[in-house]
Design an enzyme around this catalytic site. Structure first.
Site, PDB file in Angstrom:
ATOM      1  N   ASP A  66       1.008  -1.506  -0.139  1.00  0.00           N
ATOM      2  CA  ASP A  66       0.051  -0.010  -0.218  1.00  0.00           C
ATOM      3  C   ASP A  66       0.773   1.328  -0.234  1.00  0.00           C
ATOM      4  O   ASP A  66       2.391   1.399   0.279  1.00  0.00           O
ATOM      5  CB  ASP A  66      -0.627   0.173   0.990  1.00  0.00           C
ATOM      6  CG  ASP A  66      -0.443  -0.743   2.281  1.00  0.00           C
ATOM      7  OD1 ASP A  66       0.958  -0.225   2.326  1.00  0.00           O
ATOM      8  OD2 ASP A  66      -0.769  -1.182   3.003  1.00  0.00           O
ATOM      9  N   ASN A 135      -7.677  -2.597  14.528  1.00  0.00           N
ATOM     10  CA  ASN A 135      -8.742  -2.741  14.102  1.00  0.00           C
ATOM     11  C   ASN A 135      -9.475  -3.991  12.894  1.00  0.00           C
ATOM     12  O   ASN A 135      -9.971  -3.845  12.261  1.00  0.00           O
ATOM     13  CB  ASN A 135      -9.445  -1.577  12.832  1.00  0.00           C
ATOM     14  CG  ASN A 135      -8.693  -1.721  12.017  1.00  0.00           C
ATOM     15  OD1 ASN A 135      -8.012  -2.011  11.802  1.00  0.00           O
ATOM     16  ND2 ASN A 135      -9.401   0.131  11.267  1.00  0.00           N
ATOM     17  N   HIS A 137      -7.529  -4.415  10.357  1.00  0.00           N
ATOM     18  CA  HIS A 137      -6.888  -4.886   8.818  1.00  0.00           C
ATOM     19  C   HIS A 137      -5.942  -5.082   8.328  1.00  0.00           C
ATOM     20  O   HIS A 137      -4.872  -5.163   9.028  1.00  0.00           O
ATOM     21  CB  HIS A 137      -6.909  -2.570   8.426  1.00  0.00           C
ATOM     22  CG  HIS A 137      -6.021  -1.655   8.908  1.00  0.00           C
ATOM     23  ND1 HIS A 137      -5.892  -1.357   9.091  1.00  0.00           N
ATOM     24  CD2 HIS A 137      -4.355  -2.367   8.664  1.00  0.00           C
ATOM     25  CE1 HIS A 137      -4.795  -0.362   9.749  1.00  0.00           C
ATOM     26  NE2 HIS A 137      -3.741  -1.322   9.448  1.00  0.00           N
ATOM     27  N   GLU A 142      -9.937  -1.534   5.280  1.00  0.00           N
ATOM     28  CA  GLU A 142     -10.618  -1.286   6.354  1.00  0.00           C
ATOM     29  C   GLU A 142     -11.629  -1.969   6.551  1.00  0.00           C
ATOM     30  O   GLU A 142     -12.272  -2.157   5.868  1.00  0.00           O
ATOM     31  CB  GLU A 142     -10.624  -0.048   7.071  1.00  0.00           C
ATOM     32  CG  GLU A 142      -9.482   1.211   6.188  1.00  0.00           C
ATOM     33  CD  GLU A 142      -8.257   1.256   7.740  1.00  0.00           C
ATOM     34  OE1 GLU A 142      -8.615   0.114   8.985  1.00  0.00           O
ATOM     35  OE2 GLU A 142      -7.414   1.930   7.443  1.00  0.00           O
TER      36      GLU A 142
HETATM   37  C1  F6R Z   1       1.725  -1.591   5.914  1.00  0.00           C
HETATM   38  C2  F6R Z   1       0.254  -2.128   6.358  1.00  0.00           C
HETATM   39  C3  F6R Z   1      -0.755  -2.134   7.289  1.00  0.00           C
HETATM   40  C4  F6R Z   1       0.211  -2.293   8.943  1.00  0.00           C
HETATM   41  C5  F6R Z   1      -0.719  -2.254  10.060  1.00  0.00           C
HETATM   42  C6  F6R Z   1       0.077  -2.501  11.299  1.00  0.00           C
HETATM   43  O1  F6R Z   1       1.912  -1.413   4.842  1.00  0.00           O
HETATM   44  O2  F6R Z   1      -0.137  -2.588   5.546  1.00  0.00           O
HETATM   45  O3  F6R Z   1      -1.837  -2.845   7.297  1.00  0.00           O
HETATM   46  O4  F6R Z   1       0.701  -4.041   8.481  1.00  0.00           O
HETATM   47  O5  F6R Z   1      -1.172  -1.216  10.178  1.00  0.00           O
HETATM   48  O6  F6R Z   1       1.360  -1.520  10.950  1.00  0.00           O
HETATM   49  P1  F6R Z   1       2.282  -1.725  12.651  1.00  0.00           P
HETATM   50  O7  F6R Z   1       3.210  -2.922  12.518  1.00  0.00           O
HETATM   51  O8  F6R Z   1       2.881  -0.635  11.797  1.00  0.00           O
HETATM   52  O9  F6R Z   1       1.866  -1.803  13.810  1.00  0.00           O
END
Ligand code: F6R
Length: 251
Positions: A66, A135, A137, A142
């Site tokens: 992303d 959450n 995702h 989301e």
């Molecule tokens: C990042 C991504 C997100 C993160 C998620 C967890 O490329 O796609 O899904 O993996 O938000 O973020 P962290 O690891 O910072 O807790």
């Protein structure tokens, strides 16, 4: 689904790196790279293996999950920049072999479609590293996202913006939109490796693995995939403790 619960963060890093190393040593491989904090210890371990154990990424290529809409590649928090400073610039993975959606494309929807097609044209992702949002995702899909969505422009949940504000100067600086691989796109990867660490992820991880498969918890799509490895520390796995799952064991 294989679930590995590690006592130490270092064990999570080693476990994730072991999976990735297996693919990288097997020949030309397409990696799916996540950003955020969860995979960073694993990236450090892979960098160490590159330096000390001749692990070469020269034949690998990679796609990111992303990108934030509105950030130019030069922004230090663009995922284009983050993956380079956290991982790519420290190994022999060619810069040009690492693709991501352009966050500052004039037509973000067209850019999302182009990126989806590029993954497909490359033959898809062999092994995809995933983090999980508090959450539920994955990528930036989301809650509410259809389970078969393609790469698209999405709106970040307020909780995600708050969670990610730690990387920016303030909440206001966190973009509100993203381009993310869709859940359908992610599910086409041959092997999904979900990394979850810290108590903040415990509820989401339990819902993803033990709850209903539902758009309310995007990570629950993992239950529909035939080849998933979940690697978690004890804090993130707290909600998973059942009869057969214990720290240091796989289930
Ligand atoms: C990042 C991504 C997100 C993160 C998620 C967890 O490329 O796609 O899904 O993996 O938000 O973020 P962290 O690891 O910072 O807790």
């Amino acid at each position: 689904m294989e679930i590995r619960i590690e006592r130490q963060l270092s064990g999570v890093a080693v476990s994730v790196a072991d999976v990735i190393e297996g693919y990288v040593r097997s020949g030309a491989v397409t990696l799916g790279l996540a950003t955020g904090s969860s995979p960073i210890p694993a990236y450090r371990e892979l960098i160490r293996r590159h330096r000390e154990e001749d692990l070469s990424f020269a034949r690998a290529r990679a796609f990111l999950l992303d990108e934030y809409v509105g950030l130019p590649r030069s922004h230090p928090q663009s995922y284009y920049s983050v993956i380079r400073s956290d991982f790519v610039s420290h190994v022999d993975l060619a810069d040009s072999a690492v693709q991501s959606p352009s966050g500052d494309a004039v037509d973000a929807a067209a850019e999302a479609a182009r990126y989806d097609a590029a993954i497909h044209a490359a033959g898809g992702v062999d092994v995809q590293i995933l983090g999980i949002g508090s959450n539920g995702h994955i990528g930036f899909n989301e809650p509410g996202e259809p389970l078969d969505s393609r790469t698209h422009v999405g709106v970040l949940a307020e909780r995600t913006r708050q969670d990610n504000a730690r990387f920016f100067g303030s909440l206001e600086e966190v973009p509100s939109q993203c381009i993310t691989q869709g859940l359908g796109t992610i599910r086409e990867a041959h092997h999904l490796v979900l990394v979850a660490t810290g108590a903040r992820k415990a509820d989401a991880l339990a819902a993803a693995l033990h709850g209903e498969v539902t758009p309310d918890c995007p990570a629950s799509v993992l239950q529909l995939h035939a080849n998933v490895t979940v690697i978690a520390d004890e804090a993130a796995a707290a909600g998973l403790y059942g009869a057969e799952i214990r720290a240091g064991q796989t289930a």
